[in-house]
Scaffold this motif. Structure first.
Motif, PDB file in Angstrom:
ATOM      1  N   TYR A   1     -28.851  12.531 -44.655  1.00  0.00           N
ATOM      2  CA  TYR A   1     -28.849  13.915 -44.665  1.00  0.00           C
ATOM      3  C   TYR A   1     -28.935  14.654 -43.547  1.00  0.00           C
ATOM      4  CZ  TYR A   1     -29.197  13.605 -49.865  1.00  0.00           C
ATOM      5  OH  TYR A   1     -28.967  13.395 -51.099  1.00  0.00           O
ATOM      6  N   HIS A   2     -29.825  14.109 -42.476  1.00  0.00           N
ATOM      7  CA  HIS A   2     -29.987  14.871 -41.244  1.00  0.00           C
ATOM      8  C   HIS A   2     -28.782  14.489 -40.026  1.00  0.00           C
ATOM      9  CE1 HIS A   2     -34.064  15.127 -41.996  1.00  0.00           C
ATOM     10  NE2 HIS A   2     -34.420  13.386 -42.264  1.00  0.00           N
TER      11      HIS A   2
ATOM     12  N   GLY B   1     -26.873  10.827 -53.119  1.00  0.00           N
ATOM     13  CA  GLY B   1     -27.271   9.982 -53.775  1.00  0.00           C
ATOM     14  C   GLY B   1     -26.528   8.523 -53.719  1.00  0.00           C
ATOM     15  N   THR B   2     -27.343   7.733 -54.086  1.00  0.00           N
ATOM     16  CA  THR B   2     -26.273   6.225 -53.976  1.00  0.00           C
ATOM     17  C   THR B   2     -26.768   5.060 -55.193  1.00  0.00           C
ATOM     18  OG1 THR B   2     -28.527   5.549 -52.812  1.00  0.00           O
ATOM     19  CG2 THR B   2     -26.795   6.221 -51.564  1.00  0.00           C
ATOM     20  N   GLY B   3     -27.168   5.689 -56.579  1.00  0.00           N
ATOM     21  CA  GLY B   3     -27.382   4.962 -57.477  1.00  0.00           C
ATOM     22  C   GLY B   3     -26.092   4.744 -58.270  1.00  0.00           C
TER      23      GLY B   3
ATOM     24  N   SER C   1     -27.372   9.522 -48.153  1.00  0.00           N
ATOM     25  CA  SER C   1     -28.825   8.933 -48.523  1.00  0.00           C
ATOM     26  C   SER C   1     -29.955   9.180 -47.309  1.00  0.00           C
ATOM     27  CB  SER C   1     -28.516   7.286 -48.621  1.00  0.00           C
ATOM     28  OG  SER C   1     -29.650   6.683 -48.753  1.00  0.00           O
ATOM     29  N   ARG C   2     -30.967   9.151 -47.957  1.00  0.00           N
ATOM     30  CA  ARG C   2     -32.381   9.424 -47.176  1.00  0.00           C
ATOM     31  C   ARG C   2     -32.502   8.179 -46.168  1.00  0.00           C
ATOM     32  NH1 ARG C   2     -36.564  10.692 -51.814  1.00  0.00           N
ATOM     33  NH2 ARG C   2     -35.185   9.241 -52.608  1.00  0.00           N
ATOM     34  N   THR C   3     -31.893   7.211 -46.855  1.00  0.00           N
ATOM     35  CA  THR C   3     -32.022   5.575 -45.951  1.00  0.00           C
ATOM     36  C   THR C   3     -30.414   5.009 -45.944  1.00  0.00           C
ATOM     37  OG1 THR C   3     -32.741   4.689 -48.075  1.00  0.00           O
ATOM     38  CG2 THR C   3     -34.471   5.324 -46.606  1.00  0.00           C
ATOM     39  N   PRO C   4     -29.789   5.603 -45.231  1.00  0.00           N
ATOM     40  CA  PRO C   4     -28.480   5.218 -45.234  1.00  0.00           C
ATOM     41  C   PRO C   4     -28.194   3.472 -44.786  1.00  0.00           C
ATOM     42  CG  PRO C   4     -28.662   6.448 -43.574  1.00  0.00           C
ATOM     43  CD  PRO C   4     -29.825   6.517 -44.284  1.00  0.00           C
TER      44      PRO C   4
END
Length: 248
Positions: free
Chosen positions: A162-163, A128-130, A151-154
């Motif tokens: 994540y990938h 997470g990044t919040g 993050s899903r969108t680093p």
């Protein structure tokens, strides 16, 4: 009566209101704690204007970063962390209160995780990044643990997707902290998509979620032999730190 409260959205499962209400009753403190669910952070100034008796606020998802624009000052720690979860309201000037931001999440997380850390826990992945992730990152840095945000969108050098989590990364980063809401009561089967099969007894899984007691994320780590910890103690510690901030 002195009033404290919580802003966020939604607030149907608020820990803070129950905790502080019980605290006030137990310690015979003449105060109350209210939930202030606001659908947009734009409603925050009006909230303060309409409640000139508020002594302090907690801040939860999704406003730990967004609320900063409305504050008059930040303590050095929350300023560096870039996230606030406690607001002290100073009514010295009765026509215009001074709003000061703090971050007790950092205190709560540090004190909660430190006893569990072992010599091999040198690097961490923060899922997470919040705002909560920023507090955890600051705390880990103070504990001399390097970290990367997942993050899903680093974005930026210190974030990965994540990938990209492979066996080498999972072996190197042995502290895994979930700061996302995945797995909360109401969606208990959900968990972050990480390669749990690469984890083992050298790993420490920490989930900021505390309800249920063992989330799907923690259960997956436990099944691999990892040590686990949920966020309940952190919540208690950060709440007491918030109380000290409001009353200093």
């Amino acid at each position: 009566m002195k009033t404290f409260g919580l802003i966020g959205y939604p607030l149907s499962k608020s820990f803070s209101q129950k905790y502080f209400t019980e605290k006030f009753e137990k310690e015979t403190i003449k105060a109350r704690y209210l939930n202030f669910p606001i659908a947009s952070i734009d409603e925050f100034p009006e909230l303060i204007n309409h409640h000139p008796y508020i002594g302090g606020l907690n801040v939860t998802i999704p406003y730990k970063e967004k609320v900063i624009q409305y504050l008059d000052d930040l303590d050095p720690i929350s300023k560096e962390a870039g996230a606030v979860n406690v607001i002290k309201v100073d009514w010295t000037n009765p026509t215009k209160p001074k709003l000061i931001g703090y971050n007790s999440d950092i205190i709560g997380f540090s004190k909660s995780i430190e006893p569990l850390l072992k010599s091999n826990h040198k690097k961490a992945l923060i899922l997470g990044t919040g705002g909560a992730a920023k507090a955890v990152g600051y705390a880990l840095k103070s504990l001399n643990i390097d970290y990367k945000l997942v993050s899903r969108t680093p974005e930026g050098d210190n974030q990965i997707s994540y990938h990209s989590l492979n066996e080498a990364i999972m072996n190197e980063y042995t502290v895994i902290v979930n700061t996302t809401p995945l797995g909360m009561y109401g969606n208990m089967e959900a968990k972050p998509e990480i390669p749990y099969h690469y984890c083992g007894e050298n790993h420490l899984f920490y989930d900021l979620v505390y309800n249920p007691e063992v989330t799907a994320f923690l259960k997956a780590g436990q099944d691999q032999g990892a040590a686990i910890k949920n966020g309940l103690e952190m919540l208690h510690l950060q709440a007491e730190a918030a109380w000290e901030i409001w009353n200093k």
